[in-house]
Design a protein around this motif. Structure first.
Motif, PDB file in Angstrom:
ATOM      1  N   LEU A   1      -5.692   5.173  31.685  1.00 22.39           N
ATOM      2  CA  LEU A   1      -5.187   6.778  32.771  1.00 22.39           C
ATOM      3  C   LEU A   1      -4.665   8.107  32.240  1.00 22.39           C
ATOM      4  O   LEU A   1      -5.374   9.275  31.878  1.00 22.39           O
ATOM      5  N   ALA A   2      -3.566   7.805  31.750  1.00 18.64           N
ATOM      6  CA  ALA A   2      -2.624   8.947  31.141  1.00 18.64           C
ATOM      7  C   ALA A   2      -3.596   9.188  29.586  1.00 18.64           C
ATOM      8  O   ALA A   2      -3.221  10.495  29.214  1.00 18.64           O
ATOM      9  N   ASP A   3      -3.940   8.575  29.234  1.00 16.33           N
ATOM     10  CA  ASP A   3      -4.451   9.258  27.350  1.00 16.33           C
ATOM     11  C   ASP A   3      -6.187   9.366  27.825  1.00 16.33           C
ATOM     12  O   ASP A   3      -6.483   9.843  27.234  1.00 16.33           O
ATOM     13  N   GLN A   4      -7.046   9.522  28.851  1.00 16.23           N
ATOM     14  CA  GLN A   4      -7.572  10.434  29.463  1.00 16.23           C
ATOM     15  C   GLN A   4      -7.373  11.521  29.764  1.00 16.23           C
ATOM     16  O   GLN A   4      -8.413  12.170  29.546  1.00 16.23           O
ATOM     17  N   PHE A   5      -6.752  11.180  30.261  1.00 16.95           N
ATOM     18  CA  PHE A   5      -6.795  12.546  31.023  1.00 16.95           C
ATOM     19  C   PHE A   5      -5.832  13.268  30.332  1.00 16.95           C
ATOM     20  O   PHE A   5      -6.748  14.869  29.835  1.00 16.95           O
ATOM     21  N   ASN A   6      -4.986  12.961  29.114  1.00 18.46           N
ATOM     22  CA  ASN A   6      -4.293  14.256  27.748  1.00 18.46           C
ATOM     23  C   ASN A   6      -5.249  14.359  26.647  1.00 18.46           C
ATOM     24  O   ASN A   6      -5.416  14.799  25.995  1.00 18.46           O
ATOM     25  N   ALA A   7      -6.615  13.707  27.010  1.00 18.68           N
ATOM     26  CA  ALA A   7      -7.271  13.924  26.261  1.00 18.68           C
ATOM     27  C   ALA A   7      -8.867  14.978  26.524  1.00 18.68           C
ATOM     28  O   ALA A   7      -9.820  15.476  26.098  1.00 18.68           O
ATOM     29  N   GLU A   8      -8.801  15.439  27.852  1.00 20.17           N
ATOM     30  CA  GLU A   8      -9.473  16.012  28.728  1.00 20.17           C
ATOM     31  C   GLU A   8      -8.928  17.395  27.969  1.00 20.17           C
ATOM     32  O   GLU A   8      -7.813  17.733  28.238  1.00 20.17           O
ATOM     33  N   SER A   9      -9.617  18.534  28.639  1.00 21.40           N
ATOM     34  CA  SER A   9      -9.159  20.637  27.639  1.00 21.40           C
ATOM     35  C   SER A   9      -8.681  20.730  29.523  1.00 21.40           C
ATOM     36  O   SER A   9      -9.404  20.837  30.070  1.00 21.40           O
ATOM     37  N   GLY A  10      -8.293  22.027  29.059  1.00 19.87           N
ATOM     38  CA  GLY A  10      -7.959  23.227  30.337  1.00 19.87           C
ATOM     39  C   GLY A  10      -6.541  22.290  30.870  1.00 19.87           C
ATOM     40  O   GLY A  10      -6.641  23.213  31.755  1.00 19.87           O
ATOM     41  N   HIS A  11      -6.011  21.579  30.261  1.00 18.62           N
ATOM     42  CA  HIS A  11      -5.121  21.316  31.160  1.00 18.62           C
ATOM     43  C   HIS A  11      -3.648  21.010  29.947  1.00 18.62           C
ATOM     44  O   HIS A  11      -3.955  19.875  28.970  1.00 18.62           O
ATOM     45  N   GLY A  12      -2.378  20.936  30.452  1.00 15.29           N
ATOM     46  CA  GLY A  12      -0.761  20.472  29.219  1.00 15.29           C
ATOM     47  C   GLY A  12      -1.837  18.447  29.806  1.00 15.29           C
ATOM     48  O   GLY A  12      -2.958  18.203  29.954  1.00 15.29           O
ATOM     49  N   LYS A  13      -0.586  18.205  28.848  1.00 12.21           N
ATOM     50  CA  LYS A  13      -0.905  16.614  29.039  1.00 12.21           C
ATOM     51  C   LYS A  13       0.180  16.165  29.906  1.00 12.21           C
ATOM     52  O   LYS A  13       1.762  16.583  29.875  1.00 12.21           O
TER      53      LYS A  13
ATOM     54  N   LYS B   1       7.015  22.523  36.236  1.00 18.86           N
ATOM     55  CA  LYS B   1       5.780  22.493  35.950  1.00 18.86           C
ATOM     56  C   LYS B   1       4.996  21.660  36.741  1.00 18.86           C
ATOM     57  O   LYS B   1       4.518  20.789  36.604  1.00 18.86           O
ATOM     58  N   GLN B   2       5.504  22.273  38.083  1.00 16.66           N
ATOM     59  CA  GLN B   2       4.984  21.993  39.087  1.00 16.66           C
ATOM     60  C   GLN B   2       3.250  21.710  39.240  1.00 16.66           C
ATOM     61  O   GLN B   2       2.582  20.988  39.773  1.00 16.66           O
ATOM     62  N   GLU B   3       2.452  22.880  38.865  1.00 17.24           N
ATOM     63  CA  GLU B   3       1.194  22.509  38.494  1.00 17.24           C
ATOM     64  C   GLU B   3       0.538  21.990  37.616  1.00 17.24           C
ATOM     65  O   GLU B   3      -0.650  21.213  37.678  1.00 17.24           O
ATOM     66  N   LEU B   4       1.189  21.182  36.479  1.00 13.94           N
ATOM     67  CA  LEU B   4       0.218  20.039  36.116  1.00 13.94           C
ATOM     68  C   LEU B   4       0.532  18.788  36.439  1.00 13.94           C
ATOM     69  O   LEU B   4      -0.112  17.661  36.452  1.00 13.94           O
ATOM     70  N   ALA B   5       1.406  19.182  37.239  1.00 13.10           N
ATOM     71  CA  ALA B   5       2.624  17.150  38.299  1.00 13.10           C
ATOM     72  C   ALA B   5       0.740  17.592  39.318  1.00 13.10           C
ATOM     73  O   ALA B   5       0.317  16.462  39.663  1.00 13.10           O
ATOM     74  N   TRP B   6       0.486  18.178  39.797  1.00  7.09           N
ATOM     75  CA  TRP B   6      -0.486  18.983  41.015  1.00  7.09           C
ATOM     76  C   TRP B   6      -1.500  18.617  40.465  1.00  7.09           C
ATOM     77  O   TRP B   6      -2.734  17.395  40.815  1.00  7.09           O
ATOM     78  N   GLN B   7      -1.869  19.050  39.045  1.00  9.28           N
ATOM     79  CA  GLN B   7      -3.483  18.899  38.240  1.00  9.28           C
ATOM     80  C   GLN B   7      -3.431  16.713  38.025  1.00  9.28           C
ATOM     81  O   GLN B   7      -4.268  16.662  38.244  1.00  9.28           O
ATOM     82  N   TRP B   8      -2.421  16.028  37.140  1.00  6.02           N
ATOM     83  CA  TRP B   8      -2.454  15.031  37.139  1.00  6.02           C
ATOM     84  C   TRP B   8      -2.299  14.281  37.923  1.00  6.02           C
ATOM     85  O   TRP B   8      -3.357  13.158  38.380  1.00  6.02           O
ATOM     86  N   GLU B   9      -1.344  14.614  39.341  1.00  7.53           N
ATOM     87  CA  GLU B   9      -1.954  13.557  40.859  1.00  7.53           C
ATOM     88  C   GLU B   9      -3.201  13.344  41.015  1.00  7.53           C
ATOM     89  O   GLU B   9      -3.565  12.794  41.547  1.00  7.53           O
ATOM     90  N   THR B  10      -3.733  14.751  41.470  1.00  6.87           N
ATOM     91  CA  THR B  10      -5.037  15.248  41.940  1.00  6.87           C
ATOM     92  C   THR B  10      -6.287  14.259  41.148  1.00  6.87           C
ATOM     93  O   THR B  10      -7.223  14.011  41.838  1.00  6.87           O
ATOM     94  N   TRP B  11      -6.145  14.421  40.195  1.00  9.52           N
ATOM     95  CA  TRP B  11      -6.970  13.676  39.038  1.00  9.52           C
ATOM     96  C   TRP B  11      -6.718  12.648  39.388  1.00  9.52           C
ATOM     97  O   TRP B  11      -7.977  11.883  38.729  1.00  9.52           O
ATOM     98  N   LEU B  12      -5.758  11.606  39.418  1.00 11.47           N
ATOM     99  CA  LEU B  12      -5.769   9.998  39.206  1.00 11.47           C
ATOM    100  C   LEU B  12      -6.885  10.322  40.325  1.00 11.47           C
ATOM    101  O   LEU B  12      -6.865   9.055  40.907  1.00 11.47           O
ATOM    102  N   LEU B  13      -7.287  10.933  42.035  1.00  2.54           N
ATOM    103  CA  LEU B  13      -7.655  10.881  42.888  1.00  2.54           C
ATOM    104  C   LEU B  13      -9.284  10.748  42.446  1.00  2.54           C
ATOM    105  O   LEU B  13      -9.684  10.666  43.746  1.00  2.54           O
ATOM    106  N   GLY B  14      -9.671  11.346  41.336  1.00  6.35           N
ATOM    107  CA  GLY B  14     -10.734  11.404  41.062  1.00  6.35           C
ATOM    108  C   GLY B  14     -11.593   9.596  41.260  1.00  6.35           C
ATOM    109  O   GLY B  14     -10.649   8.918  41.172  1.00  6.35           O
ATOM    110  N   ASP B  15     -12.752   9.780  41.461  1.00  7.95           N
ATOM    111  CA  ASP B  15     -13.545   8.473  42.050  1.00  7.95           C
ATOM    112  C   ASP B  15     -13.350   7.427  40.780  1.00  7.95           C
ATOM    113  O   ASP B  15     -13.323   6.427  40.816  1.00  7.95           O
ATOM    114  N   ALA B  16     -13.794   8.120  39.634  1.00 16.99           N
ATOM    115  CA  ALA B  16     -13.682   6.767  38.585  1.00 16.99           C
ATOM    116  C   ALA B  16     -12.152   6.506  37.925  1.00 16.99           C
ATOM    117  O   ALA B  16     -11.588   5.161  37.962  1.00 16.99           O
TER     118      ALA B  16
END
Length: 425
Positions: free
Chosen positions: A66-78, A325-340
């Motif tokens: 999941l971390a690798d997938q998140f990091n491969a996406e654009s528009g945010h940090g890693k 880096k609270q905004e990046l933390a928010w992006q990661w934690e909400t991304w984890l709640l996506g359906d896939a």
């Protein structure tokens, strides 16, 4: 699992509070964390988030995938994962935060929230949650696991949940001429009929981890650990009565049950020694393999079937006030709640119950009645109260306190008075 380092509750809280003040200018109030989060840019490209977690299966790579997938996406940090062994997790986390070397965000259990909130190290999330388009996708009751009793602020994003229910051996019940219990009165009446000739009704599990089984029984019986204001009410007349009914079951439990941990409890049930077991979907594969359709899955029997309840234990994600880096933390934690992402985690060896409505309706969770009972139970289940004293009760004082009561060294009232005092610290 026990974490002995958290028996030093006062020292931990003081150290974390000092660290929060030094690192984040945090007074322990929610407004400070909100202001810090609001001042951050939403452009997180180029940033790397330090995220701590424990894993329940060291061989499974789901978190890293999941971390690798998140990091491969654009528009945010890693995100950079730092896996800490579960037995050392809280000790290392408290030490890191106290020394100024803590992570930006971390995996968290609901029962730990109270101490971290009191220390002022958790960023409040309610304003961001209310503005988040995905809020309605989360099962509404899941948000309660991230709140301190009596308060509305949310400090943890829910992620993986477990709701306790009951397994029962259909053959043993049939041999005794009994139907599945619906109420706690049924369990109490059935217990002597299920005990004898090497068989027993139920393991009371007074050892490690048994506090969750006991709490599920207490909640199902109508006991309340706290009132709406957050005041501890466990030692109420109702609580005392429900607790006494649980203590009485030791007479119909196998030898050693008063000090048993989970391995013994599961072994007794799988071998047919006990007729009932309170656990969760983590045992579903084992009991299905052993019994097939000869095992039943039902809600924890309640005092009043029209008012069911049980215990839920939630693992979620938090953001620390000291992080830049609270905004990046928010992006990661909400991304984890996506359906896939939620489906991938919830069906992995790390998985538990999903906390989003779409994934809960997936065939992976509708094809087995065990999952359906668990998901329904989660709708009315309650967490251990997120109080400062909860971690110490769960990890240190519950087992010896109930073991004394099982042995007749204290009464039901005295047991609950002790636990209530510890919860209130």
């Amino acid at each position: 699992m026990r974490h002995s380092s958290w028996r030093r509750a006062g020292a931990v809280c003081a150290a974390l509070t000092a660290a929060a003040i030094a690192l984040a200018g945090c007074s322990g109030s929610s407004s400070t964390g909100s202001a810090a989060a609001a001042s951050q840019s939403t452009d997180t490209s180029g940033q790397t988030l330090n995220y701590w977690l424990w894993v329940d299966n060291a061989t499974d790579q789901t978190w890293q995938q999941l971390a690798d997938q998140f990091n491969a996406e654009s528009g945010h940090g890693k995100v950079q994962l730092q896996v800490v062994p579960a037995a050392q997790y809280l000790d290392k986390l408290q030490t890191a935060l106290s020394s100024g070397n803590g992570p930006d965000a971390a995996r968290m259990k609901d029962e730990w929230i109270g101490q971290f909130v009191k220390a002022g190290v958790l960023a409040p999330l309610s304003k961001k949650i209310d503005a988040w388009s995905g809020k309605s996708s989360v099962i509404d009751s899941s948000w309660n696991a991230g709140k301190v009793p009596g308060k509305s602020e949310i400090y943890m994003m829910p992620h993986q949940n477990t709701a306790l229910y009951m397994y029962y051996n259909k053959k043993l019940f049939s041999a005794a001429g009994l139907d599945a219990p619906k109420t706690q009165a049924d369990v109490i009446a059935d217990a002597p009929k299920l005990t004898g000739n090497g068989h027993y009704a139920f393991d009371v599990r007074g050892g490690a981890g048994g506090q969750d089984q006991w709490a599920a029984w207490m909640y199902a019986g109508g006991a309340q650990f706290v009132d709406s204001s957050g005041k501890v009410t466990l030692d109420s007349p109702t609580g005392e009565q429900v607790n006494q009914s649980y203590l009485d079951l030791v007479k119909f439990a196998p030898p050693g049950s008063a000090t048993a941990a989970f391995a013994q409890v599961q072994s007794n049930f799988l071998s047919g020694t006990t007729a009932m077991m309170i656990h969760h979907v983590g045992s579903l594969a084992a009991v299905r393999k052993q019994f097939g359709q000869d095992v039943g899955v039902i809600p924890v029997p309640s005092q009043d079937p029209s008012k069911p309840s049980s215990l839920q234990t939630m693992s979620g994600n938090v953001v620390f006030t000291s992080s830049k880096k609270q905004e990046l933390a928010w992006q990661w934690e909400t991304w984890l709640l996506g359906d896939a992402q939620m489906l991938k985690m919830s069906t992995s060896p790390q998985g538990q119950l999903p906390v989003t409505t779409a994934v809960a309706a997936n065939a992976a969770f509708t094809k087995d009645d065990g999952y359906q009972v668990a998901l329904k139970a989660a709708q009315t289940a309650q967490s251990w109260p997120q109080l400062n004293g909860t971690t110490n009760v769960v990890n240190a004082t519950w087992s010896p306190t109930i073991q004394q009561a099982f042995g007749g060294q204290s009464s039901s009232a005295q047991m609950l008075q002790k636990l209530s005092a510890d919860l209130s610290k």
